[in-house]
Design an enzyme around this catalytic site. Sequence first.
Site, PDB file in Angstrom:
ATOM      1  N   THR A  11      38.895  40.052  36.833  1.00  0.00           N
ATOM      2  CA  THR A  11      40.495  39.497  37.156  1.00  0.00           C
ATOM      3  C   THR A  11      41.176  39.096  36.305  1.00  0.00           C
ATOM      4  O   THR A  11      40.409  38.601  35.046  1.00  0.00           O
ATOM      5  CB  THR A  11      40.157  38.042  38.334  1.00  0.00           C
ATOM      6  OG1 THR A  11      39.890  37.122  37.797  1.00  0.00           O
ATOM      7  CG2 THR A  11      39.492  38.464  39.084  1.00  0.00           C
ATOM      8  N   GLY A  12      41.951  39.548  35.487  1.00  0.00           N
ATOM      9  CA  GLY A  12      43.465  39.102  34.666  1.00  0.00           C
ATOM     10  C   GLY A  12      42.557  39.722  33.342  1.00  0.00           C
ATOM     11  O   GLY A  12      43.144  39.623  32.081  1.00  0.00           O
ATOM     12  N   GLY A  13      42.307  40.775  33.891  1.00  0.00           N
ATOM     13  CA  GLY A  13      41.762  42.084  32.770  1.00  0.00           C
ATOM     14  C   GLY A  13      42.671  43.069  32.123  1.00  0.00           C
ATOM     15  O   GLY A  13      42.810  43.652  31.614  1.00  0.00           O
ATOM     16  N   THR A  14      44.069  41.885  32.081  1.00  0.00           N
ATOM     17  CA  THR A  14      45.339  42.679  31.309  1.00  0.00           C
ATOM     18  C   THR A  14      45.925  42.433  30.449  1.00  0.00           C
ATOM     19  O   THR A  14      46.590  42.997  29.852  1.00  0.00           O
ATOM     20  CB  THR A  14      46.223  42.862  32.383  1.00  0.00           C
ATOM     21  OG1 THR A  14      46.772  41.667  33.484  1.00  0.00           O
ATOM     22  CG2 THR A  14      46.175  43.505  33.778  1.00  0.00           C
ATOM     23  N   SER A  15      44.742  41.478  30.435  1.00  0.00           N
ATOM     24  CA  SER A  15      45.463  40.150  28.487  1.00  0.00           C
ATOM     25  C   SER A  15      44.055  39.487  28.437  1.00  0.00           C
ATOM     26  O   SER A  15      43.320  39.069  28.474  1.00  0.00           O
ATOM     27  CB  SER A  15      46.106  39.189  29.223  1.00  0.00           C
ATOM     28  OG  SER A  15      46.751  38.742  27.306  1.00  0.00           O
ATOM     29  N   GLY A  16      43.908  39.437  27.122  1.00  0.00           N
ATOM     30  CA  GLY A  16      43.422  38.671  25.573  1.00  0.00           C
ATOM     31  C   GLY A  16      41.501  38.952  26.637  1.00  0.00           C
ATOM     32  O   GLY A  16      41.468  40.375  25.675  1.00  0.00           O
ATOM     33  N   ILE A  17      41.260  37.642  27.367  1.00  0.00           N
ATOM     34  CA  ILE A  17      39.579  38.219  26.685  1.00  0.00           C
ATOM     35  C   ILE A  17      39.478  38.968  27.750  1.00  0.00           C
ATOM     36  O   ILE A  17      38.310  40.034  27.481  1.00  0.00           O
ATOM     37  CB  ILE A  17      39.144  36.896  26.990  1.00  0.00           C
ATOM     38  CG1 ILE A  17      39.339  35.711  25.842  1.00  0.00           C
ATOM     39  CG2 ILE A  17      38.055  36.340  27.543  1.00  0.00           C
ATOM     40  CD1 ILE A  17      39.231  34.288  26.627  1.00  0.00           C
ATOM     41  N   GLY A  18      39.762  39.340  29.003  1.00  0.00           N
ATOM     42  CA  GLY A  18      40.123  40.036  30.065  1.00  0.00           C
ATOM     43  C   GLY A  18      39.951  41.355  29.444  1.00  0.00           C
ATOM     44  O   GLY A  18      39.122  42.505  29.903  1.00  0.00           O
ATOM     45  N   TYR A 150      43.387  21.605  33.775  1.00  0.00           N
ATOM     46  CA  TYR A 150      43.152  22.294  32.794  1.00  0.00           C
ATOM     47  C   TYR A 150      40.684  21.985  33.321  1.00  0.00           C
ATOM     48  O   TYR A 150      40.570  23.155  33.697  1.00  0.00           O
ATOM     49  CB  TYR A 150      43.667  22.741  31.937  1.00  0.00           C
ATOM     50  CG  TYR A 150      42.917  23.810  31.722  1.00  0.00           C
ATOM     51  CD1 TYR A 150      43.076  25.471  31.585  1.00  0.00           C
ATOM     52  CD2 TYR A 150      41.581  23.829  30.284  1.00  0.00           C
ATOM     53  CE1 TYR A 150      42.681  26.893  31.379  1.00  0.00           C
ATOM     54  CE2 TYR A 150      40.776  25.113  29.319  1.00  0.00           C
ATOM     55  CZ  TYR A 150      42.036  26.624  29.979  1.00  0.00           C
ATOM     56  OH  TYR A 150      41.098  27.045  29.633  1.00  0.00           O
TER      57      TYR A 150
HETATM   58  P1  NAI Z   1      45.413  35.324  28.836  1.00  0.00           P
HETATM   59  O1  NAI Z   1      46.991  34.580  29.093  1.00  0.00           O
HETATM   60  O2  NAI Z   1      45.525  36.402  28.033  1.00  0.00           O
HETATM   61  O3  NAI Z   1      45.326  36.282  30.149  1.00  0.00           O
HETATM   62  C1  NAI Z   1      45.254  35.623  31.214  1.00  0.00           C
HETATM   63  C2  NAI Z   1      44.866  36.706  31.939  1.00  0.00           C
HETATM   64  O4  NAI Z   1      44.543  36.419  33.636  1.00  0.00           O
HETATM   65  C3  NAI Z   1      46.514  37.483  32.088  1.00  0.00           C
HETATM   66  O5  NAI Z   1      46.181  39.034  32.722  1.00  0.00           O
HETATM   67  C4  NAI Z   1      47.313  36.638  33.753  1.00  0.00           C
HETATM   68  O6  NAI Z   1      47.598  38.254  34.339  1.00  0.00           O
HETATM   69  C5  NAI Z   1      46.232  37.067  34.423  1.00  0.00           C
HETATM   70  N1  NAI Z   1      46.340  36.333  35.321  1.00  0.00           N
HETATM   71  C6  NAI Z   1      47.067  35.326  35.254  1.00  0.00           C
HETATM   72  N2  NAI Z   1      47.471  34.180  36.618  1.00  0.00           N
HETATM   73  C7  NAI Z   1      47.254  35.097  37.485  1.00  0.00           C
HETATM   74  C8  NAI Z   1      47.382  35.400  39.093  1.00  0.00           C
HETATM   75  N3  NAI Z   1      47.325  34.138  39.763  1.00  0.00           N
HETATM   76  N4  NAI Z   1      46.417  35.928  39.647  1.00  0.00           N
HETATM   77  C9  NAI Z   1      46.264  37.390  38.685  1.00  0.00           C
HETATM   78  N5  NAI Z   1      45.824  37.000  37.752  1.00  0.00           N
HETATM   79  C10 NAI Z   1      46.028  36.127  36.960  1.00  0.00           C
HETATM   80  O7  NAI Z   1      43.946  34.419  28.121  1.00  0.00           O
HETATM   81  P2  NAI Z   1      43.221  34.627  28.034  1.00  0.00           P
HETATM   82  O8  NAI Z   1      43.391  33.807  26.420  1.00  0.00           O
HETATM   83  O9  NAI Z   1      42.325  36.042  27.970  1.00  0.00           O
HETATM   84  O10 NAI Z   1      42.534  33.767  28.641  1.00  0.00           O
HETATM   85  C11 NAI Z   1      41.342  34.559  30.033  1.00  0.00           C
HETATM   86  C12 NAI Z   1      40.034  33.062  30.820  1.00  0.00           C
HETATM   87  O11 NAI Z   1      39.696  32.569  29.468  1.00  0.00           O
HETATM   88  C13 NAI Z   1      41.094  32.514  31.164  1.00  0.00           C
HETATM   89  O12 NAI Z   1      41.003  31.677  32.623  1.00  0.00           O
HETATM   90  C14 NAI Z   1      41.127  31.068  30.019  1.00  0.00           C
HETATM   91  O13 NAI Z   1      41.470  29.759  31.083  1.00  0.00           O
HETATM   92  C15 NAI Z   1      40.017  30.919  29.614  1.00  0.00           C
HETATM   93  N6  NAI Z   1      39.680  30.461  27.737  1.00  0.00           N
HETATM   94  C16 NAI Z   1      39.998  31.011  27.124  1.00  0.00           C
HETATM   95  C17 NAI Z   1      40.313  30.818  26.483  1.00  0.00           C
HETATM   96  C18 NAI Z   1      41.268  31.034  25.438  1.00  0.00           C
HETATM   97  O14 NAI Z   1      40.896  30.160  23.657  1.00  0.00           O
HETATM   98  N7  NAI Z   1      41.868  31.891  25.085  1.00  0.00           N
HETATM   99  C19 NAI Z   1      39.206  29.226  26.213  1.00  0.00           C
HETATM  100  C20 NAI Z   1      38.341  28.563  27.004  1.00  0.00           C
HETATM  101  C21 NAI Z   1      38.606  29.740  28.252  1.00  0.00           C
END
Ligand code: NAI
Length: 249
Positions: A11-18, A150
């Site tokens: 889930t949310g695998g379209t950006s960043g960590i995912g 958060y």
């Molecule tokens: P990002 O903003 O690059 O990616 C977030 C992803 O979640 C995107 O693919 C977006 O489309 C998806 N998303 C958001 N709301 C959604 C919804 N309602 N339905 C479906 N998809 C949804 O963020 P990042 O950094 O890759 O974060 C990924 C996870 O890691 C998040 O849960 C974040 O809280 C967690 N995290 C990130 C940290 C960081 O420093 N980047 C640190 C600790 C946790």
Amino acid sequence: MKLLAKTAAITGGTSGIGLAIAKEFLAEGAKVAVFGKSQKSSDTAKKELDNNNALIMVGDVTKLHDLDKIYETFCSQYGNLDILVVNAGIFKPSPLLLTDEKSFQEIMDTNLKGAFFSVQRALPFLNNNGSIILIASTSTKQGCVDFSVYNASKAALISLTQSFAAELLQRHIRVNSISPGFIRTPLQDKVGITEEMIIQVESSIPMKRCGKPNEIAKAAVFLASNDSSYMTGADLLIDGGLINISPPF
Ligand code: NAI
């Protein structure tokens, strides 16, 4: 290859960590599906992932109908699921005095309700002996100003991990979480974190740098694969020493 012939949804695998997890899973031989909330994020993923091997969809984790549709599409193409990564999340400030009900709801709906139902709706499609990974945060370990909602939403994921692990023992489905520290992704840009702020943050991390999405993805491969066969209900801290090492460093 550690995930050969395994099927995985992120889930949310379209950006960043995912997205980094999707790339790493593909490199380890898995069949992978990702989805994000917006068409734009799915278009980005299409550029980054090989369309022939990855299923890229649009869906909102707060909408149960979307989750059902995504899992049905997944299974019609790949068969049942072996690995589920519950990664979708939003990072927004919520100062105690200024946060209204709508904003509270948005963060909790995405990060907590979304995570709960991402797992629940996947269960009929999950193979026994599977692996579920929830992406929590180091923000669950310490308080900080302006992010109480958060932080609470992520703390709840640690608790869900433990309870889901108990509920799914009979099916030999392992459930673990990862708590990343500061990882450079588009998430920071979305809340206006500048390069100067990042430099400041980096000076507070024992390893003196932010993590890379790929460093979380490697841990996700470990938790998804048989290498972690004796782990369930656990949280893996990946933060450059942030939580466990105190200054001076
Ligand atoms: P990002 O903003 O690059 O990616 C977030 C992803 O979640 C995107 O693919 C977006 O489309 C998806 N998303 C958001 N709301 C959604 C919804 N309602 N339905 C479906 N998809 C949804 O963020 P990042 O950094 O890759 O974060 C990924 C996870 O890691 C998040 O849960 C974040 O809280 C967690 N995290 C990130 C940290 C960081 O420093 N980047 C640190 C600790 C946790």
